[in-house]
Design a protein around this motif. Structure first.
Motif, PDB file in Angstrom:
ATOM      1  N   SER A 289      23.030 -13.105   2.280  1.00 27.45           N
ATOM      2  CA  SER A 289      23.195 -12.307   3.490  1.00 27.45           C
ATOM      3  C   SER A 289      23.199 -10.820   3.171  1.00 27.45           C
ATOM      4  N   ARG A 290      23.902 -10.455   2.115  1.00 25.70           N
ATOM      5  CA  ARG A 290      23.961  -9.051   1.703  1.00 25.70           C
ATOM      6  C   ARG A 290      22.580  -8.539   1.317  1.00 25.70           C
ATOM      7  N   ALA A 291      21.790  -9.375   0.648  1.00 25.81           N
ATOM      8  CA  ALA A 291      20.461  -8.964   0.190  1.00 25.81           C
ATOM      9  C   ALA A 291      19.528  -8.669   1.360  1.00 25.81           C
ATOM     10  N   VAL A 292      19.460  -9.574   2.353  1.00 21.50           N
ATOM     11  CA  VAL A 292      18.524  -9.354   3.461  1.00 21.50           C
ATOM     12  C   VAL A 292      18.972  -8.174   4.325  1.00 21.50           C
ATOM     13  N   THR A 293      20.273  -7.966   4.454  1.00 21.13           N
ATOM     14  CA  THR A 293      20.764  -6.800   5.192  1.00 21.13           C
ATOM     15  C   THR A 293      20.390  -5.511   4.473  1.00 21.13           C
ATOM     16  N   GLN A 294      20.508  -5.514   3.142  1.00 17.36           N
ATOM     17  CA  GLN A 294      20.142  -4.346   2.352  1.00 17.36           C
ATOM     18  C   GLN A 294      18.644  -4.055   2.466  1.00 17.36           C
ATOM     19  N   ILE A 295      17.831  -5.091   2.433  1.00 17.63           N
ATOM     20  CA  ILE A 295      16.385  -4.899   2.565  1.00 17.63           C
ATOM     21  C   ILE A 295      16.053  -4.265   3.914  1.00 17.63           C
ATOM     22  N   SER A 296      16.648  -4.788   4.978  1.00 23.01           N
ATOM     23  CA  SER A 296      16.422  -4.234   6.308  1.00 23.01           C
ATOM     24  C   SER A 296      16.837  -2.775   6.371  1.00 23.01           C
ATOM     25  N   LEU A 297      17.968  -2.457   5.784  1.00 24.22           N
ATOM     26  CA  LEU A 297      18.463  -1.078   5.782  1.00 24.22           C
ATOM     27  C   LEU A 297      17.516  -0.156   5.033  1.00 24.22           C
ATOM     28  N   GLU A 298      17.026  -0.599   3.891  1.00 23.01           N
ATOM     29  CA  GLU A 298      16.125   0.240   3.095  1.00 23.01           C
ATOM     30  C   GLU A 298      14.808   0.483   3.813  1.00 23.01           C
ATOM     31  N   LEU A 299      14.267  -0.545   4.445  1.00 23.82           N
ATOM     32  CA  LEU A 299      13.015  -0.379   5.170  1.00 23.82           C
ATOM     33  C   LEU A 299      13.160   0.588   6.338  1.00 23.82           C
ATOM     34  N   ARG A 300      14.365   0.674   6.901  1.00 29.26           N
ATOM     35  CA  ARG A 300      14.580   1.524   8.078  1.00 29.26           C
ATOM     36  C   ARG A 300      14.973   2.947   7.721  1.00 29.26           C
ATOM     37  N   ASN A 301      15.176   3.215   6.444  1.00 28.40           N
ATOM     38  CA  ASN A 301      15.631   4.551   6.047  1.00 28.40           C
ATOM     39  C   ASN A 301      14.789   5.120   4.911  1.00 28.40           C
ATOM     40  N   GLN A 302      13.497   4.832   4.935  1.00 19.04           N
ATOM     41  CA  GLN A 302      12.616   5.344   3.898  1.00 19.04           C
ATOM     42  C   GLN A 302      12.094   6.732   4.248  1.00 19.04           C
ATOM     43  N   TYR A 303      11.711   7.456   3.213  1.00 17.48           N
ATOM     44  CA  TYR A 303      10.968   8.700   3.381  1.00 17.48           C
ATOM     45  C   TYR A 303       9.483   8.376   3.297  1.00 17.48           C
ATOM     46  N   ILE A 304       8.689   9.086   4.084  1.00 19.48           N
ATOM     47  CA  ILE A 304       7.242   9.025   3.951  1.00 19.48           C
ATOM     48  C   ILE A 304       6.780  10.396   3.476  1.00 19.48           C
ATOM     49  N   LEU A 305       6.214  10.435   2.278  1.00 20.86           N
ATOM     50  CA  LEU A 305       5.690  11.673   1.711  1.00 20.86           C
ATOM     51  C   LEU A 305       4.177  11.671   1.840  1.00 20.86           C
ATOM     52  N   GLY A 306       3.614  12.808   2.203  1.00 19.22           N
ATOM     53  CA  GLY A 306       2.167  12.916   2.322  1.00 19.22           C
ATOM     54  C   GLY A 306       1.647  14.115   1.559  1.00 19.22           C
ATOM     55  N   TYR A 307       0.518  13.930   0.885  1.00 21.13           N
ATOM     56  CA  TYR A 307      -0.098  15.040   0.148  1.00 21.13           C
ATOM     57  C   TYR A 307      -1.606  14.818   0.045  1.00 21.13           C
ATOM     58  N   TYR A 308      -2.334  15.931  -0.114  1.00 17.24           N
ATOM     59  CA  TYR A 308      -3.758  15.865  -0.373  1.00 17.24           C
ATOM     60  C   TYR A 308      -3.958  15.943  -1.883  1.00 17.24           C
ATOM     61  N   PRO A 309      -4.460  14.886  -2.524  1.00 13.68           N
ATOM     62  CA  PRO A 309      -4.584  14.909  -3.982  1.00 13.68           C
ATOM     63  C   PRO A 309      -5.531  16.014  -4.447  1.00 13.68           C
ATOM     64  N   SER A 310      -5.162  16.669  -5.542  1.00 13.17           N
ATOM     65  CA  SER A 310      -6.009  17.731  -6.076  1.00 13.17           C
ATOM     66  C   SER A 310      -7.335  17.182  -6.581  1.00 13.17           C
ATOM     67  N   ASN A 311      -7.341  15.903  -6.983  1.00  7.68           N
ATOM     68  CA  ASN A 311      -8.579  15.243  -7.376  1.00  7.68           C
ATOM     69  C   ASN A 311      -9.204  14.630  -6.133  1.00  7.68           C
ATOM     70  N   ARG A 312     -10.221  15.266  -5.576  1.00  7.55           N
ATOM     71  CA  ARG A 312     -10.847  14.810  -4.332  1.00  7.55           C
ATOM     72  C   ARG A 312     -12.009  13.846  -4.572  1.00  7.55           C
ATOM     73  N   SER A 313     -12.211  13.423  -5.815  1.00  5.16           N
ATOM     74  CA  SER A 313     -13.317  12.519  -6.117  1.00  5.16           C
ATOM     75  C   SER A 313     -13.107  11.172  -5.442  1.00  5.16           C
ATOM     76  N   ARG A 314     -14.112  10.685  -4.757  1.00  6.47           N
ATOM     77  CA  ARG A 314     -14.041   9.364  -4.121  1.00  6.47           C
ATOM     78  C   ARG A 314     -14.727   8.356  -5.040  1.00  6.47           C
ATOM     79  N   ASP A 315     -14.035   8.071  -6.133  1.00  6.68           N
ATOM     80  CA  ASP A 315     -14.626   7.239  -7.173  1.00  6.68           C
ATOM     81  C   ASP A 315     -14.097   5.813  -7.178  1.00  6.68           C
ATOM     82  N   GLY A 316     -13.149   5.507  -6.283  1.00  7.22           N
ATOM     83  CA  GLY A 316     -12.604   4.161  -6.199  1.00  7.22           C
ATOM     84  C   GLY A 316     -11.736   3.758  -7.376  1.00  7.22           C
ATOM     85  N   LYS A 317     -11.326   4.700  -8.196  1.00 10.68           N
ATOM     86  CA  LYS A 317     -10.561   4.386  -9.402  1.00 10.68           C
ATOM     87  C   LYS A 317      -9.058   4.335  -9.126  1.00 10.68           C
ATOM     88  N   TRP A 318      -8.337   3.589  -9.973  1.00 10.50           N
ATOM     89  CA  TRP A 318      -6.886   3.491  -9.885  1.00 10.50           C
ATOM     90  C   TRP A 318      -6.253   4.792 -10.348  1.00 10.50           C
TER      91      TRP A 318
END
Length: 347
Positions: A289-318
């Motif tokens: 019970s504690r685990a699923v409550t913690q998971i729900s809490l974490e999903l609801r309190n995340q940060y979303i960070l956004g950035y434009y990568p300095s490497n703009r190559s569309r090479d499909g690489k990892w």
């Protein structure tokens, strides 16, 4: 200037009875609430394509504005968005951080954060539930855990369920009603072997049909896979390609005897960590019970960070990704979870 908005919904207030959120001052920076500016931001209709690359933007607090803004952001293929969970030593979610508290390194290159949000954005969540014969002794606890996961979620979230035995099957579709969900869970009858990796594959396919941009998976199982066509390695490769966070709750046997049971915790830990999620071990109904409550809490309190990568190559690489918190004081107090990397877009 970066502004992060803070709000407590009624559902979050219910969650906070058992779990609290922490707010830290890291590197001398503290969140401020500016209500007059919120209205102006919410009324703004600038599209992502109109945003200058030298600007830093913050998503407004209103639910409709948040969804519209994040959908626009995610539609921009040059923008990288990363979900980040920040916890203190007591596993409480940490709020009040700004972009200056984070450092992003993309393929060994430092990046400039352009967007920051700490919203409770709706999510599509698929639960992969082990319904194999070995779960017979734990199925009642698993039913209860699924119900608690729904009860502590954002009311706008939608749920699907994959049942795992000899072969995975869809137990619930994302359009099913709450009554159908509870009826299906109550009727679970464990039987057969454990095709867990195949079940997670099917869960990813179902998430592709879901309604929300944010997607996550929660796996509830008592051990490792012993009946899948797909391998753990194949599953990890797939998870690198999709934007799905994976959490797992392992109801592991302390006296595991089979190779699959012994390898289960390590394999689930590896699978979840690739995505920025994590593994919880539960040896009792209370811990479950504690685990699923913690998971729900974490999903609801995340940060979303956004950035434009300095490497703009569309090479499909990892591209390997590393996100950390700045300042020794902040690093010492918290733990951070985020995905390990992503594939660049390909022409």
């Amino acid at each position: 200037m970066v502004i992060v908005w803070s709000r407590s919904s009624s559902s979050l207030k219910q969650l906070s009875k058992t779990q609290q959120r922490s707010s830290y001052r890291c590197s001398g920076t503290l969140q401020r609430t500016l209500l007059p500016l919120a209205a102006a931001l919410a009324a703004s209709s600038y599209a992502v394509a109109q945003m200058g690359t030298d600007e830093v933007h913050v998503l407004p607090r209103t639910d409709q504005a948040v969804q519209a803004s994040t959908q626009a952001l995610r539609a921009n293929v040059d923008l990288v968005l990363v979900n980040v969970t920040v916890l203190d030593r007591a596993d409480r979610t940490v709020t009040g951080l700004t972009s200056s508290n984070f450092a992003v390194v993309d393929d060994k290159r430092p990046q400039l954060i352009r967007y920051l949000s700490n919203e409770d954005e709706p999510i599509s969540l698929v639960v992969v539930l082990d319904a194999s014969g070995s779960m017979a002794a734990n199925i009642q606890e698993a039913r209860k855990a699924f119900g608690e996961l729904i009860d502590t979620s954002n009311p706008q979230d939608d749920f699907g369920m994959i049942l795992v035995s000899d072969k995975p099957r869809i137990g619930l579709h994302f359009d099913d009603s709450a009554s159908e969900i509870r009826r299906a869970v109550a009727a679970l009858q464990p039987d057969g072997a454990t095709a867990l990796w195949d079940g997670m594959y099917l869960g990813i396919e179902e998430l592709k049909k879901s309604h929300h941009q944010r997607k996550a998976m929660v796996v509830i199982s008592d051990g490792g896979d012993n009946h899948s066509r797909h391998t753990e390695s194949e599953l990890k490769s797939l998870l690198k390609e999709v934007d799905v966070e994976v959490y797992a709750v392992g109801m592991f046997n302390r006296n595991a005897t089979t190779p699959e049971e012994r390898k289960g915790p390590l394999e689930l830990d590896e699978v979840t960590s690739v995505t920025g999620g994590r593994l919880f071990s539960a040896h009792s109904s209370v811990e479950l019970s504690r685990a699923v409550t913690q998971i729900s809490l974490e999903l609801r309190n995340q940060y979303i960070l956004g950035y434009y990568p300095s490497n703009r190559s569309r090479d499909g690489k990892w591209r390997r990704l590393r996100i950390r918190l700045t300042g020794r004081e902040c690093q010492a107090k918290v733990r951070l979870y985020a995905k390990k990397g992503y594939y660049a877009p390909a022409e």
